[in-house]
Motif scaffolding. Structure first.
Motif, PDB file in Angstrom:
ATOM      1  N   ALA A 190      -6.432   3.057   3.115  1.00  0.00           N
ATOM      2  CA  ALA A 190      -6.111   4.126   4.069  1.00  0.00           C
ATOM      3  C   ALA A 190      -4.600   4.356   4.109  1.00  0.00           C
ATOM      4  O   ALA A 190      -4.122   5.494   4.060  1.00  0.00           O
ATOM      5  CB  ALA A 190      -6.631   3.776   5.457  1.00  0.00           C
ATOM      6  N   ILE A 191      -3.866   3.256   4.186  1.00  0.00           N
ATOM      7  CA  ILE A 191      -2.405   3.390   4.244  1.00  0.00           C
ATOM      8  C   ILE A 191      -1.873   3.833   2.874  1.00  0.00           C
ATOM      9  O   ILE A 191      -0.873   4.544   2.774  1.00  0.00           O
ATOM     10  CB  ILE A 191      -1.769   2.058   4.710  1.00  0.00           C
ATOM     11  CG1 ILE A 191      -2.194   1.768   6.160  1.00  0.00           C
ATOM     12  CG2 ILE A 191      -0.262   2.071   4.580  1.00  0.00           C
ATOM     13  CD1 ILE A 191      -1.623   2.699   7.218  1.00  0.00           C
ATOM     14  N   MET A 192      -2.584   3.441   1.815  1.00  0.00           N
ATOM     15  CA  MET A 192      -2.178   3.894   0.470  1.00  0.00           C
ATOM     16  C   MET A 192      -2.342   5.417   0.375  1.00  0.00           C
ATOM     17  O   MET A 192      -1.475   6.117  -0.160  1.00  0.00           O
ATOM     18  CB  MET A 192      -3.047   3.210  -0.586  1.00  0.00           C
ATOM     19  CG  MET A 192      -2.432   3.206  -1.969  1.00  0.00           C
ATOM     20  SD  MET A 192      -3.576   2.606  -3.246  1.00  0.00           S
ATOM     21  CE  MET A 192      -3.951   0.959  -2.733  1.00  0.00           C
ATOM     22  N   ALA A 193      -3.444   5.902   0.932  1.00  0.00           N
ATOM     23  CA  ALA A 193      -3.664   7.356   0.911  1.00  0.00           C
ATOM     24  C   ALA A 193      -2.563   8.064   1.697  1.00  0.00           C
ATOM     25  O   ALA A 193      -2.028   9.088   1.260  1.00  0.00           O
ATOM     26  CB  ALA A 193      -5.036   7.681   1.506  1.00  0.00           C
ATOM     27  N   TYR A 194      -2.196   7.518   2.849  1.00  0.00           N
ATOM     28  CA  TYR A 194      -1.118   8.117   3.634  1.00  0.00           C
ATOM     29  C   TYR A 194       0.228   7.960   2.914  1.00  0.00           C
ATOM     30  O   TYR A 194       1.116   8.796   3.044  1.00  0.00           O
ATOM     31  CB  TYR A 194      -1.038   7.462   5.019  1.00  0.00           C
ATOM     32  CG  TYR A 194      -1.971   8.078   6.050  1.00  0.00           C
ATOM     33  CD1 TYR A 194      -3.013   8.918   5.671  1.00  0.00           C
ATOM     34  CD2 TYR A 194      -1.792   7.834   7.410  1.00  0.00           C
ATOM     35  CE1 TYR A 194      -3.853   9.474   6.616  1.00  0.00           C
ATOM     36  CE2 TYR A 194      -2.624   8.401   8.370  1.00  0.00           C
ATOM     37  CZ  TYR A 194      -3.655   9.218   7.971  1.00  0.00           C
ATOM     38  OH  TYR A 194      -4.480   9.783   8.917  1.00  0.00           O
ATOM     39  N   GLY A 195       0.367   6.844   2.173  1.00  0.00           N
ATOM     40  CA  GLY A 195       1.609   6.610   1.436  1.00  0.00           C
ATOM     41  C   GLY A 195       1.872   7.701   0.413  1.00  0.00           C
ATOM     42  O   GLY A 195       3.020   8.031   0.099  1.00  0.00           O
TER      43      GLY A 195
ATOM     44  N   THR B 291      -6.721  -4.130  12.143  1.00  0.00           N
ATOM     45  CA  THR B 291      -5.845  -3.486  13.117  1.00  0.00           C
ATOM     46  C   THR B 291      -4.681  -2.760  12.439  1.00  0.00           C
ATOM     47  O   THR B 291      -4.210  -1.744  12.920  1.00  0.00           O
ATOM     48  CB  THR B 291      -5.334  -4.503  14.163  1.00  0.00           C
ATOM     49  OG1 THR B 291      -4.713  -3.791  15.233  1.00  0.00           O
ATOM     50  CG2 THR B 291      -4.340  -5.471  13.582  1.00  0.00           C
ATOM     51  N   LEU B 292      -4.234  -3.281  11.293  1.00  0.00           N
ATOM     52  CA  LEU B 292      -3.132  -2.595  10.594  1.00  0.00           C
ATOM     53  C   LEU B 292      -3.652  -1.528   9.634  1.00  0.00           C
ATOM     54  O   LEU B 292      -2.874  -0.853   8.976  1.00  0.00           O
ATOM     55  CB  LEU B 292      -2.301  -3.609   9.799  1.00  0.00           C
ATOM     56  CG  LEU B 292      -1.466  -4.605  10.614  1.00  0.00           C
ATOM     57  CD1 LEU B 292      -0.749  -5.579   9.676  1.00  0.00           C
ATOM     58  CD2 LEU B 292      -0.439  -3.896  11.487  1.00  0.00           C
ATOM     59  N   SER B 293      -4.943  -1.378   9.550  1.00  0.00           N
ATOM     60  CA  SER B 293      -5.580  -0.422   8.623  1.00  0.00           C
ATOM     61  C   SER B 293      -5.306  -0.745   7.166  1.00  0.00           C
ATOM     62  O   SER B 293      -5.284   0.153   6.327  1.00  0.00           O
ATOM     63  CB  SER B 293      -5.105   1.020   8.861  1.00  0.00           C
ATOM     64  OG  SER B 293      -5.230   1.412  10.181  1.00  0.00           O
ATOM     65  N   VAL B 294      -5.072  -2.000   6.826  1.00  0.00           N
ATOM     66  CA  VAL B 294      -4.790  -2.307   5.425  1.00  0.00           C
ATOM     67  C   VAL B 294      -5.969  -2.986   4.743  1.00  0.00           C
ATOM     68  O   VAL B 294      -6.845  -3.549   5.403  1.00  0.00           O
ATOM     69  CB  VAL B 294      -3.519  -3.183   5.243  1.00  0.00           C
ATOM     70  CG1 VAL B 294      -2.303  -2.427   5.723  1.00  0.00           C
ATOM     71  CG2 VAL B 294      -3.650  -4.524   5.926  1.00  0.00           C
ATOM     72  N   GLY B 295      -5.985  -2.902   3.415  1.00  0.00           N
ATOM     73  CA  GLY B 295      -7.014  -3.577   2.622  1.00  0.00           C
ATOM     74  C   GLY B 295      -8.045  -2.621   2.051  1.00  0.00           C
ATOM     75  O   GLY B 295      -8.878  -3.020   1.249  1.00  0.00           O
ATOM     76  N   MET B 296      -8.023  -1.353   2.481  1.00  0.00           N
ATOM     77  CA  MET B 296      -9.027  -0.430   1.930  1.00  0.00           C
ATOM     78  C   MET B 296      -8.420   0.890   1.468  1.00  0.00           C
ATOM     79  O   MET B 296      -9.162   1.829   1.182  1.00  0.00           O
ATOM     80  CB  MET B 296     -10.136  -0.180   2.930  1.00  0.00           C
ATOM     81  CG  MET B 296      -9.667   0.304   4.279  1.00  0.00           C
ATOM     82  SD  MET B 296     -10.871   1.356   5.114  1.00  0.00           S
ATOM     83  CE  MET B 296     -10.658   2.888   4.244  1.00  0.00           C
TER      84      MET B 296
ATOM     85  N   GLU C 271       0.826  -1.219   0.000  1.00  0.00           N
ATOM     86  CA  GLU C 271       0.000   0.000   0.000  1.00  0.00           C
ATOM     87  C   GLU C 271       0.856   1.263   0.000  1.00  0.00           C
ATOM     88  O   GLU C 271       0.578   2.215  -0.733  1.00  0.00           O
ATOM     89  CB  GLU C 271      -0.949   0.009   1.211  1.00  0.00           C
ATOM     90  CG  GLU C 271      -2.133  -0.916   1.040  1.00  0.00           C
ATOM     91  CD  GLU C 271      -3.377  -0.468   1.823  1.00  0.00           C
ATOM     92  OE1 GLU C 271      -3.533   0.734   2.099  1.00  0.00           O
ATOM     93  OE2 GLU C 271      -4.194  -1.349   2.149  1.00  0.00           O
ATOM     94  N   VAL C 272       1.898   1.265   0.832  1.00  0.00           N
ATOM     95  CA  VAL C 272       2.734   2.470   0.894  1.00  0.00           C
ATOM     96  C   VAL C 272       3.431   2.670  -0.457  1.00  0.00           C
ATOM     97  O   VAL C 272       3.503   3.772  -0.999  1.00  0.00           O
ATOM     98  CB  VAL C 272       3.786   2.355   2.020  1.00  0.00           C
ATOM     99  CG1 VAL C 272       4.628   3.631   2.083  1.00  0.00           C
ATOM    100  CG2 VAL C 272       3.121   2.103   3.360  1.00  0.00           C
TER     101      VAL C 272
END
Ligand code: PFF
Length: 455
Positions: free
Chosen positions: A241-246, A234-239, A66-67
């Motif tokens: 969110a972390i990609m947006a922060y990346g 719990t890791l906020s992955v799969g949707m 994601e990142v």
């Protein structure tokens, strides 16, 4: 450098800031409220092993993916995927990942805000001394009364959504960075303090044994399914969110090291929360590990009620949980928000209000699930709240994560991946290929197919 950093005006100010923001997203109600209660419902130990395996073998590679995608595309997940699909000559179908994430975000935030509202309400309960000297039965009674009051719950749900909208409206750097930098460490210290309390006063051996004694007999198929879903949640992955922060990560930050740090912090906080809660459960005959979503809200108040300075510590604790929840909530809405801003050139503030309104409205269903609609079931025995939680955690996040890692590891041209990861050969590269191409996707597939269709 080849990086298109200049195209992204909202960069995190440093590597540390990204770690804090992503850890702020990851550490939230999932760790402190949800992990203990689902571990409790699923018999502890063996569930925890599956959860840890899923974090390491599936969650971490997907978070790296994601990142990597986010920083390579430097836009909202939907437009990032669009751009990368073009650069890879791949099918446009991959952009569906972004759309699914937006939908998942609405659903997750809708119930997340309701539970965060519980924490807000408990700030005042703890602060006004409700729990001081209260018995476990009295503490449970306070919680049951609260669940039975839709208006009170709706009020706090509204307050939490409004707070989230206010922060998100101000943009990525202001406000958010400050909050995360100060509140996360204090929260962590408080949890350790509660673990210390549980060691002295609770039945620590029983609590520890419950979490780390590997009783595989207690593990059910549904438990395995939930453990994997929760690893995503719990890791906020799969949707996305972390990609947006990346998309806001400066070009010189190393992805693998950063991702490992974030996942470790998240895991330690969850385990510590378990070690604070279960010893109290086992020391109180009125409480049971499988109590469900209320577990945190009855166990810790009992601890606070009997601790010196308990009202103060309790108040502080629920304030910090609320902050942990808000730093997650803002990331849940970021994919949809960033996309709408890019697409329609509307200000962040307006978009935040509109999207927050949608989540607020959906959240009313979860509020009612605990009282007026407690007998309304969607699919099996699930209330509206259970259903939204189930669909997002068990279906949407794993499917989203699966597609994300497939796209990053199989479809994206090697030069883009190499540029992001910072290596193109040797052990690290091979490890990425093995984890990203094989272990993570096959892991998700196996658990998903087995638990959904075969069991
Ligand atoms: N990781 C958050 C928690 O554990 O509370 C919840 C969450 C945040 C889920 C962001 C999904 C997400 F995209």
């Amino acid at each position: 450098m080849a990086d298109n950093e200049a195209s992204q005006p909202n960069l995190w100010s440093s590597r540390l800031m990204f770690i804090l923001a992503a850890a702020g997203s990851a550490v939230g109600l999932g760790n402190i409220w949800k992990f203990p209660y689902i571990a409790g419902e699923n018999g502890g130990g063996a569930f925890v092993v599956v959860y840890l395996l899923c974090i390491a073998a599936i969650g971490v590679p997907i978070m790296a993916a994601e990142v990597l995608l986010g920083r390579a595309g430097r836009q909202s997940p939907i437009n990032t995927l669009r751009a990368l699909v073009r650069r890879s000559g791949a099918s446009k179908g991959w952009t569906l990942i972004g759309w699914m994430g937006v939908l998942g975000g609405f659903l997750i935030l809708s119930f997340y805000a309701v539970i965060a509202g519980w924490a807000l309400h408990y700030i005042f309960q703890a602060g006004s001394g409700t729990f001081t000297g209260a018995s476990s039965a009295e503490v449970s009674g306070v919680f049951d009364d609260f669940l039975a009051s839709p208006w009170t719950m709706l009020f706090w749900h509204t307050v939490f959504m409004a707070g989230t909208v206010a922060i998100v409206a101000r943009g990525v750097n202001r406000g958010l960075e400050f909050a995360i930098r100060w509140f996360m460490p204090v929260l962590f210290v408080l949890i350790l303090l509660l673990v210390g309390y549980a060691m002295v006063v609770g039945d620590f051996a029983a609590g520890f044994g419950f979490l780390f004694g590997f009783d595989f007999g207690a593990l059910t198929v549904a438990g395995v399914q939930e453990a994997m879903g929760h690893a995503f949640f719990t890791l906020s992955v799969g949707m996305g969110a972390i990609m947006a922060y990346g998309a806001y990560v400066p070009g010189n930050v190393s992805i693998p090291g950063t991702v490992l740090t974030i996942a470790s912090v998240d895991t330690v906080v969850a385990l510590a929360a378990g070690l604070a809660i279960f010893p109290i459960v086992f020391a109180n005959p009125d409480l049971e590990a499988g109590a469900g979503p209320g577990l945190l809200f009855v166990t810790l108040p009992i601890a606070f009620g009997n601790l010196p300075l308990g009202a103060f510590i309790g108040t502080l604790f629920f304030i910090l949980i609320s902050f942990a929840a808000i730093t997650s909530a803002i990331s849940i809405i970021e994919p949809a928000l960033a996309w709408t801003v890019e697409q329609f050139r509307i200000t962040r503030a307006r978009v935040a209000i509109a999207l927050g309104g949608i989540c607020w409205f959906l959240g009313i269903g979860s509020v009612l699930s605990f009282n007026v609609w407690s007998n309304v079931h969607i699919v099996g025995e699930r209330t509206f709240f259970d259903f939204v939680d189930y669909v997002t955690q068990v279906w949407m996040l794993p499917i989203g994560g699966f597609l994300i890692v497939l796209f990053a590891a199989w479809v994206l041209p090697k030069e883009i991946v190499t540029e992001q990861l910072g290596f193109s050969s040797g052990f690290k590269w091979k490890l990425w290929l093995v984890l990203g191409r094989v272990v993570a996707p096959i892991g998700v597939l196996l658990v998903f197919v087995y638990t959904t269709f075969l069991a």
